[in-house]
Scaffold this motif. Structure first.
Motif, PDB file in Angstrom:
ATOM      1  N   MET A 295       0.863  -1.344  -0.039  1.00 18.09           N
ATOM      2  CA  MET A 295      -0.018  -0.084   0.027  1.00 18.09           C
ATOM      3  C   MET A 295       1.015   1.158  -0.185  1.00 18.09           C
ATOM      4  SD  MET A 295      -2.728  -1.480   3.006  1.00 18.09           S
ATOM      5  CE  MET A 295      -3.297   0.007   3.542  1.00 18.09           C
ATOM      6  N   ALA A 296       1.942   1.180   1.140  1.00 24.28           N
ATOM      7  CA  ALA A 296       2.677   2.164   0.899  1.00 24.28           C
ATOM      8  C   ALA A 296       3.465   2.585  -0.478  1.00 24.28           C
ATOM      9  CB  ALA A 296       3.789   2.103   1.975  1.00 24.28           C
ATOM     10  N   ALA A 297       3.982   1.421  -0.971  1.00 24.05           N
ATOM     11  CA  ALA A 297       4.873   1.677  -2.227  1.00 24.05           C
ATOM     12  C   ALA A 297       3.794   2.187  -3.161  1.00 24.05           C
ATOM     13  CB  ALA A 297       5.065   0.235  -2.767  1.00 24.05           C
ATOM     14  N   GLN A 298       2.469   1.902  -3.383  1.00 18.35           N
ATOM     15  CA  GLN A 298       1.656   2.542  -4.364  1.00 18.35           C
ATOM     16  C   GLN A 298       1.447   3.921  -4.121  1.00 18.35           C
ATOM     17  OE1 GLN A 298      -1.632  -0.838  -3.969  1.00 18.35           O
ATOM     18  NE2 GLN A 298      -2.211   0.676  -5.567  1.00 18.35           N
TER      19      GLN A 298
ATOM     20  N   SER B 187       5.617   1.822   7.799  1.00 16.57           N
ATOM     21  CA  SER B 187       6.291   2.919   7.270  1.00 16.57           C
ATOM     22  C   SER B 187       7.439   2.278   6.168  1.00 16.57           C
ATOM     23  CB  SER B 187       7.437   3.717   8.530  1.00 16.57           C
ATOM     24  OG  SER B 187       8.314   4.674   7.855  1.00 16.57           O
ATOM     25  N   LEU B 188       7.462   2.956   5.162  1.00 15.20           N
ATOM     26  CA  LEU B 188       8.305   2.526   3.905  1.00 15.20           C
ATOM     27  C   LEU B 188       9.081   3.857   3.418  1.00 15.20           C
ATOM     28  CD1 LEU B 188       8.550  -0.012   2.305  1.00 15.20           C
ATOM     29  CD2 LEU B 188       7.014   1.271   0.430  1.00 15.20           C
ATOM     30  N   GLY B 189      10.323   3.511   3.312  1.00 21.84           N
ATOM     31  CA  GLY B 189      11.256   4.604   2.890  1.00 21.84           C
ATOM     32  C   GLY B 189      11.465   4.345   1.261  1.00 21.84           C
ATOM     33  N   ARG B 190      12.272   5.362   0.843  1.00 24.30           N
ATOM     34  CA  ARG B 190      12.492   5.281  -0.598  1.00 24.30           C
ATOM     35  C   ARG B 190      13.263   3.961  -1.207  1.00 24.30           C
ATOM     36  NH1 ARG B 190      12.579   9.424  -4.404  1.00 24.30           N
ATOM     37  NH2 ARG B 190      12.202  11.106  -2.902  1.00 24.30           N
ATOM     38  N   GLU B 191      14.464   3.669  -0.137  1.00 19.81           N
ATOM     39  CA  GLU B 191      15.236   2.586  -0.557  1.00 19.81           C
ATOM     40  C   GLU B 191      14.504   1.204  -0.435  1.00 19.81           C
ATOM     41  OE1 GLU B 191      18.141   2.566  -1.918  1.00 19.81           O
ATOM     42  OE2 GLU B 191      17.732   4.633  -1.992  1.00 19.81           O
ATOM     43  N   GLN B 192      13.682   1.295   0.691  1.00 20.94           N
ATOM     44  CA  GLN B 192      12.662   0.033   0.816  1.00 20.94           C
ATOM     45  C   GLN B 192      11.721  -0.057  -0.530  1.00 20.94           C
ATOM     46  OE1 GLN B 192      11.570   1.525   4.826  1.00 20.94           O
ATOM     47  NE2 GLN B 192      11.777  -0.466   5.398  1.00 20.94           N
ATOM     48  N   ALA B 193      11.375   0.927  -0.894  1.00 14.63           N
ATOM     49  CA  ALA B 193      10.359   0.867  -2.012  1.00 14.63           C
ATOM     50  C   ALA B 193      10.858   0.511  -3.182  1.00 14.63           C
ATOM     51  CB  ALA B 193       9.591   2.242  -2.095  1.00 14.63           C
ATOM     52  N   ARG B 194      12.339   0.364  -3.427  1.00 18.18           N
ATOM     53  CA  ARG B 194      13.052   0.227  -4.714  1.00 18.18           C
ATOM     54  C   ARG B 194      12.504  -1.066  -5.142  1.00 18.18           C
ATOM     55  NH1 ARG B 194      14.094   2.738  -8.719  1.00 18.18           N
ATOM     56  NH2 ARG B 194      15.295   1.006  -9.402  1.00 18.18           N
ATOM     57  N   GLN B 195      12.178  -2.203  -4.317  1.00 18.16           N
ATOM     58  CA  GLN B 195      11.719  -3.538  -4.887  1.00 18.16           C
ATOM     59  C   GLN B 195      10.529  -3.568  -5.289  1.00 18.16           C
ATOM     60  OE1 GLN B 195      10.225  -6.045  -1.796  1.00 18.16           O
ATOM     61  NE2 GLN B 195      10.692  -4.568  -0.219  1.00 18.16           N
TER      62      GLN B 195
ATOM     63  N   ALA C 251       9.702  -0.796  -7.655  1.00 18.58           N
ATOM     64  CA  ALA C 251       9.704   0.668  -8.504  1.00 18.58           C
ATOM     65  C   ALA C 251       9.147   0.119  -9.725  1.00 18.58           C
ATOM     66  CB  ALA C 251      11.169   0.614  -8.743  1.00 18.58           C
ATOM     67  N   PRO C 252       8.319   0.900 -10.257  1.00 13.13           N
ATOM     68  CA  PRO C 252       7.747   0.823 -11.460  1.00 13.13           C
ATOM     69  C   PRO C 252       8.432   0.350 -12.752  1.00 13.13           C
ATOM     70  CG  PRO C 252       6.817   2.761 -10.227  1.00 13.13           C
ATOM     71  CD  PRO C 252       8.077   2.261  -9.771  1.00 13.13           C
ATOM     72  N   ASP C 253       9.726   1.065 -12.674  1.00  6.98           N
ATOM     73  CA  ASP C 253      10.718   0.477 -13.847  1.00  6.98           C
ATOM     74  C   ASP C 253      11.648  -0.620 -13.576  1.00  6.98           C
ATOM     75  OD1 ASP C 253      12.189   1.871 -12.095  1.00  6.98           O
ATOM     76  OD2 ASP C 253      13.085   3.336 -13.424  1.00  6.98           O
ATOM     77  N   ARG C 254      11.347  -1.304 -12.566  1.00  3.08           N
ATOM     78  CA  ARG C 254      12.166  -2.379 -12.125  1.00  3.08           C
ATOM     79  C   ARG C 254      11.969  -3.590 -13.274  1.00  3.08           C
ATOM     80  NH1 ARG C 254      11.766  -6.774  -8.040  1.00  3.08           N
ATOM     81  NH2 ARG C 254      14.096  -7.216  -7.256  1.00  3.08           N
TER      82      ARG C 254
END
Length: 612
Positions: A287-290, A317-325, A327-330
């Motif tokens: 949810m936080a990543a969205q 809580s989700l930080g930018r680095e945690q959210a990389r997994q 990432a829309p362009d991953r």
């Protein structure tokens, strides 16, 4: 904060300056909040459609109806008030009869016209008690109640009814939503990508993957953009994407606070209602990543998303680095600076942004002893490639490493002048897509894992044959060049997966026209999560290279230097940096690096691609 402006329609009236208020009345229009006023020169009325984008920080507010206004003045005033920056359209509602003020829903639908609507007034009876006002114009698009844009050209004609109420004219019947000229629409709204997870089936090797898919919508620019964006995300995917996209938010989840903002530490804290109270940590992270990637698309720098329960206790809580997994362009891979094409000797070569000369790729596709190539595609990890033989009849897949074997063709079809295989394309799930252009039996095919047995993908209501394709990294969207007769158009399809046991069957559903104004489309490439790079021409016009969003609207991206004679284009789906564009032109390869012009990189070459 930008200057504020109260503005009404043009109407006959005195031109006068209001001393002491920093305001100017111009033919009935009130412009307020000016930092300084000229004391000489011509004073002219400014119509809303004449404002340039440089005026984008100026806030525009409508003016309430005046006493004794006639029906045409009233309707014009209402139309102007709907173009204002009033959050709840309170001023526009003053033009409506009391019974309509609460009933009217401006968010239910928006019709975009080429120009502001023309107003024609007809008296309904001889007692001067009610009038019918007709709005006419040239329609170019609509936006539905989920903020989704759809190109929809045609004549526009709707009626507004005006009647007496308390001695004054008021609107007591009108079409749903708003009607705006395109200039006002572009000033008021901006395109925003919402992000949802791709629906990849409940079984098979693709299930369980967490790939975010961009879902573009149009939201008002200056009306609390962070809150509006979050609420739009919680409303769910647009109708077109909904069958192949899912949200991590439980049904009925809403934001508790009326206004959201990013704090000084770049954290976005959001209290959610009871519907989200029982989510586990893994679901909450999704949810936080969205939220993080959606809000970030509003040019807001978000370093962390903190989700809270209604009582203020923390869910996750989700930080930018945690959210990389997530990432829309991953899934698009990291090859934003590596381009590939077929050289004059029909071998596969590569070229990076920092290189001036292309070089042969390792493996059989770059070897002088292997087959000659017509087109190629590189998988997202840049370890394998697919190549179509120069006669168009055979498809090969080989590793990009020295000593790798060519092997047997993975697919063989009939050849011919207008037959053979299209250029192949890889999704981000390691599947390979290609179309057989056989006029007697055209087919869209997918090779699972890149080397599996070719499976036919059904494309219902396909009017023509597929002569080009590019599949998105997410595996749920595919851009198709569809040829019928002498015309080739661009369609976007939704890849749906069916069945629960074993490997699901696939079909491409609800093809929609992405570039309806182009009479001929010559080439297409994905250029981001919701953006396509398209070469084509309007009727009677020269070929243009332009960005088009997947909803069919023109992209906000800056214009490209002019180029004609393009037969193939390549752009990167990755958004990690501004990549070069590559095109096949006049039998050679040209490249456009950021902040430069087109430059020839190979006198002979064809079929340029990025990984994908």
């Amino acid at each position: 904060m930008g200057a504020e402006r109260n503005r009404r329609r043009r109407a006959p009236g005195p031109r006068r300056r209001i001393a002491g208020f920093g305001a100017l009345v111009v033919s009935g229009a009130l412009l307020a909040g000016c930092a300084s006023m000229p004391d000489s020169g011509e004073v002219r009325p400014v119509d809303s459609s004449q404002r340039a984008d440089a005026d984008s920080q100026v806030r525009v507010y409508g003016v309430a109806p005046h006493k004794g206004e006639r029906p045409q003045e009233l309707v014009n005033g209402f139309l102007e008030a709907t173009t204002s920056d009033d959050p709840d359209y309170g001023t526009a509602r003053m033009y409506l009869a009391k019974g309509k003020q609460r009933e009217w829903d401006p968010a239910s639908r928006t019709v975009v016209l080429a120009e502001p609507p023309q107003v024609r007034v007809e008296r309904t009876d001889d007692r001067d008690q009610d009038y019918t006002v007709t709005l006419v114009g040239k329609q170019v698009a609509t936006i539905d109640d989920k903020h989704a844009y759809k190109p929809e050209e045609g004549a526009y004609k709707q009626q507004i009814h005006v009647a007496r109420e308390g001695g004054e004219w008021r609107i007591d019947d009108l079409p749903p939503g708003l009607v705006l000229g395109v200039a006002d629409f572009q000033r008021i709204y901006r395109s925003v990508n919402k992000y949802y997870f791709a629906e990849l089936g409940t079984s098979g090797p693709e299930s369980g993957r967490h790939i975010l898919v961009a879902d573009p919508v149009y939201l008002r620019k200056r009306i609390d953009p962070v809150t509006a964006t979050v609420n739009a995300l919680l409303d769910g995917p647009t109708n077109w994407l909904d069958p192949v996209a899912a949200t991590a938010f439980p049904t009925g989840t809403k934001v508790v606070d009326r206004r959201l903002s990013v704090d000084d530490s770049n954290a976005l804290k959001i209290r959610l209602n009871q519907k989200a109270a029982g989510t586990n940590e893994a679901q909450c992270d999704r949810m936080a990543a969205q939220l993080l990637y959606t809000v970030q698309d509003q040019s807001v720098k978000v370093g962390q998303v903190v989700l809270l329960r209604e009582d203020g206790s923390q869910l996750c809580s989700l930080g930018r680095e945690q959210a990389r997994q997530y990432a829309p362009d991953r899934a698009a891979g990291l090859g934003a600076d590596q381009q590939y094409f077929v050289d004059g000797q029909h071998r596969m070569v590569s070229l990076s942004d920092g290189e001036e000369e292309p070089r042969r790729v390792p493996g059989p596709f770059g070897s002088d002893t292997a087959l000659q190539l017509r087109s190629v595609a590189v998988n997202r990890g840049e370890r394998r490639a697919a190549g179509v033989a120069n006669n168009g009849q055979s498809l090969y897949v080989a590793d990009l490493e020295a000593g790798a074997a060519l092997g047997e063709p993975r697919l063989t079809v009939r050849g011919g002048v207008k037959a053979g295989l299209t250029a192949p394309s890889w999704d981000g799930l390691e599947n390979l897509w290609v179309a057989d252009q056989d006029p007697d039996r055209p087919r869209l095919l997918r090779l699972p894992g890149g080397t599996g047995t070719p499976e036919e993908v059904q494309v219902p209501r396909l009017d023509g044959r597929i002569t080009g394709l590019r599949v998105a990294a997410d595996g749920v969207r595919i851009a198709l060049l569809v040829t019928k007769g002498d015309r080739t158009s661009l369609k976007l399809g939704r890849v749906e997966r069916h069945g629960t046991g074993g490997r699901p069957s696939l079909s491409v559903q609800e093809l929609r026209s992405v570039a309806p104004r182009l009479e001929q489309v010559d080439a297409v490439s994905w250029a981001g999560g919701s953006r396509l790079l398209v070469a084509g021409n309007e009727q009677g016009g020269l070929q243009q290279l332009q960005y088009i969003d997947t909803d069919g609207s023109l992209s906000n991206a800056s214009g490209l230097p002019g180029i004609t004679g393009v037969r193939g284009v390549a752009a990167s789906e990755s958004t990690t940096k501004a990549p070069a564009l590559v095109a096949e032109r006049d039998g050679g390869i040209v490249r456009l690096l950021p902040d430069s012009n087109w430059k020839l990189v190979a006198k002979e070459g064809s079929a340029p691609v990025y990984p994908g």
